[in-house]
Design a protein around this motif. Sequence first.
Motif, PDB file in Angstrom:
ATOM      1  N   SER A   1       0.832  -1.195   0.000  1.00 11.66           N
ATOM      2  CA  SER A   1       0.000   0.000   0.000  1.00 11.66           C
ATOM      3  C   SER A   1       0.874   1.254   0.000  1.00 11.66           C
ATOM      4  CB  SER A   1      -0.897   0.007   1.237  1.00 11.66           C
ATOM      5  OG  SER A   1      -0.103   0.150   2.412  1.00 11.66           O
ATOM      6  N   GLU A   2       0.231   2.396  -0.225  1.00 11.56           N
ATOM      7  CA  GLU A   2       0.929   3.675  -0.158  1.00 11.56           C
ATOM      8  C   GLU A   2       1.609   3.848   1.197  1.00 11.56           C
ATOM      9  OE1 GLU A   2      -0.353   8.365   0.296  1.00 11.56           O
ATOM     10  OE2 GLU A   2      -1.612   7.052  -0.932  1.00 11.56           O
ATOM     11  N   GLU A   3       0.898   3.493   2.262  1.00 13.72           N
ATOM     12  CA  GLU A   3       1.440   3.677   3.610  1.00 13.72           C
ATOM     13  C   GLU A   3       2.658   2.810   3.863  1.00 13.72           C
ATOM     14  OE1 GLU A   3      -2.616   4.942   3.192  1.00 13.72           O
ATOM     15  OE2 GLU A   3      -1.716   2.967   2.867  1.00 13.72           O
TER      16      GLU A   3
ATOM     17  N   CYS B   1       4.738   1.577   1.511  1.00 13.25           N
ATOM     18  CA  CYS B   1       5.803   1.710   0.520  1.00 13.25           C
ATOM     19  C   CYS B   1       6.441   3.097   0.486  1.00 13.25           C
ATOM     20  CB  CYS B   1       5.264   1.375  -0.868  1.00 13.25           C
ATOM     21  SG  CYS B   1       4.755  -0.346  -1.084  1.00 13.25           S
ATOM     22  N   LEU B   2       5.644   4.142   0.601  1.00 17.53           N
ATOM     23  CA  LEU B   2       6.176   5.497   0.439  1.00 17.53           C
ATOM     24  C   LEU B   2       6.688   6.045   1.765  1.00 17.53           C
ATOM     25  CD1 LEU B   2       3.446   7.048  -1.894  1.00 17.53           C
ATOM     26  CD2 LEU B   2       5.742   6.286  -2.534  1.00 17.53           C
TER      27      LEU B   2
ATOM     28  N   PRO C   1       7.427   8.789   4.759  1.00 10.04           N
ATOM     29  CA  PRO C   1       6.521   9.816   5.301  1.00 10.04           C
ATOM     30  C   PRO C   1       6.675  11.184   4.641  1.00 10.04           C
ATOM     31  CG  PRO C   1       7.476   8.517   7.080  1.00 10.04           C
ATOM     32  CD  PRO C   1       8.180   8.098   5.827  1.00 10.04           C
TER      33      PRO C   1
ATOM     34  N   ARG D   1       4.811  11.158   1.333  1.00 11.08           N
ATOM     35  CA  ARG D   1       3.363  11.120   1.537  1.00 11.08           C
ATOM     36  C   ARG D   1       2.841  12.482   1.998  1.00 11.08           C
ATOM     37  NH1 ARG D   1       2.438   6.974   5.765  1.00 11.08           N
ATOM     38  NH2 ARG D   1       0.243   7.562   5.472  1.00 11.08           N
ATOM     39  N   GLU D   2       3.615  13.155   2.830  1.00  5.72           N
ATOM     40  CA  GLU D   2       3.228  14.503   3.266  1.00  5.72           C
ATOM     41  C   GLU D   2       3.154  15.446   2.070  1.00  5.72           C
ATOM     42  OE1 GLU D   2       5.488  18.281   4.998  1.00  5.72           O
ATOM     43  OE2 GLU D   2       5.920  16.431   6.108  1.00  5.72           O
TER      44      GLU D   2
ATOM     45  N   LEU E   1       2.758  14.670  -1.033  1.00  6.33           N
ATOM     46  CA  LEU E   1       1.680  14.230  -1.915  1.00  6.33           C
ATOM     47  C   LEU E   1       0.323  14.719  -1.408  1.00  6.33           C
ATOM     48  CD1 LEU E   1       1.294  12.435  -4.459  1.00  6.33           C
ATOM     49  CD2 LEU E   1       0.919  10.508  -2.911  1.00  6.33           C
ATOM     50  N   SER E   2       0.147  14.742  -0.104  1.00  8.06           N
ATOM     51  CA  SER E   2      -1.136  15.156   0.473  1.00  8.06           C
ATOM     52  C   SER E   2      -1.362  16.660   0.399  1.00  8.06           C
ATOM     53  CB  SER E   2      -1.219  14.706   1.937  1.00  8.06           C
ATOM     54  OG  SER E   2      -0.304  15.446   2.744  1.00  8.06           O
TER      55      SER E   2
ATOM     56  N   LEU F   1       0.491   3.273  -6.492  1.00  3.60           N
ATOM     57  CA  LEU F   1       0.417   3.620  -5.076  1.00  3.60           C
ATOM     58  C   LEU F   1      -0.596   4.708  -4.772  1.00  3.60           C
ATOM     59  CD1 LEU F   1       4.254   3.508  -4.413  1.00  3.60           C
ATOM     60  CD2 LEU F   1       2.560   1.804  -3.733  1.00  3.60           C
ATOM     61  N   ALA F   2      -0.870   5.585  -5.721  1.00 10.15           N
ATOM     62  CA  ALA F   2      -1.827   6.682  -5.483  1.00 10.15           C
ATOM     63  C   ALA F   2      -2.400   7.133  -6.815  1.00 10.15           C
ATOM     64  CB  ALA F   2      -1.133   7.850  -4.783  1.00 10.15           C
TER      65      ALA F   2
END
Length: 443
Positions: A71-73, A75-76, A78, A81-82, A84-85, A245-246
């Motif tokens: 999942s994204e959580e 594999c990527l 932090p 992911r920050e 990306l959000s 992933l996203a």
Amino acid sequence: VGVAMRRASVEYSGAEAAMLEGTWPSSIVRDPRRAALEASSGEEFARHVVCGSHLSEVVVLRRAQNDLRLSEEECLPPWFREALSRTSSVLDLLRYLCRRHASVAEELKCNVEFVNERGVQKEAKRGRSASWSSSSSSPERKRPTLAQRVEAAERHETSPLYCCELRKRRATLRGQIQPHHPCALLGAKRTKTILKRQIADALGDAARFTLSWDNSDDGLFVGGRGAGKGLHVDQVLWSNVGANLAGYKLLATWPPGKVSTDLHKRLLDSVFGSDLSPEQLEALDSAATVCLLAPGDVFCLSGGVAHATLSVSDALNVTAYESLVTLNHDNLRHFLRTGKRCPDPDFRLHSGTMPARELDDFKDRTIDALDAIFEAPALDLPSLHFIPTPTRPPAWIAADLPLSAAHATLFLVDQDDFYADNVPSRVKNAARKLIDDLDNRPL
């Protein structure tokens, strides 16, 4: 090894249907004959990846059935992911990394591509008077920084931008997934990936039973709606596994041979966006597979056929790819067609292919991989987390994988002059012995 799978549904949710509006023709996207095959479990997907033929089908493991922990959580990292959000475009994502995670950004590299007036994807470069020069003597340090990539991309801000191969500038030592493991894929290794977990990790020791699996130089591909990777055939006729992933993306692949070779010549790097030309529409109509990939999907395709993608979600699409050459004879036969020396004109590419000397070096490394298999032909069963009961593995793992390595070795020696001249006698003898031992095992 054939694995019976069902075709994916082409009935989409309301949100998915809205994303597809204004992209590729509905008659093509919703054609059930072009749908991908769906694996029902991580084991079924792993079996196809390692044992199956990849030339004619795309196989997808949907998020709902994905028990590979990809999942994204998981594999990527932090910091990515920050970013990306908090961003919704490729340029804003890269700017955010440079501004808010400067020390990380300094250690990253990528290409940023735009679409020119002819609909062809090109690398975004600085003005003619500028260069990527650096005072550093290191080849990696002479490559453009992420900040320089942003500066170059800003000249094409109105074009759909696509970020390719986002990864570390220099390889760093990754901790061991399986300590003291004979499989280099699972042991401590130097890698440029930014991922915490890769598809090779999820397949455990089964990933070792391949001719090649590159998870040390892989990068992320990131695109916003309307961006994608233009049509191409990979420089080596290998396979690809990907983790979406996203975001959402459309993927199209074409049949191997003359169809793919002709398209690679006529439409190389052509982006199949919303404003399709008559030639692109005609090309899409000849596609073998067209599928919509959703967040959390994992998929397998041949990189040795023409393929193209298009991001369709408002949120950024992020995909990680790993290239591999498996021991399946269809895939091996196709791999051996790589390069301008291919005797079959239906498969011979005249551009975008790995140079002959580099290809020989690549083949030489695959011989090392075969040698390593025969030094440790027994699989590390506890590493196979996708099997419900690893201590009682199915036959395709316990016997078929070592046997496929032996048969693949002799096939390569028989079919290719480089392997005939360079595979050591001890490797050929080990392959023959393994075949004899398994053929004479008690039933």
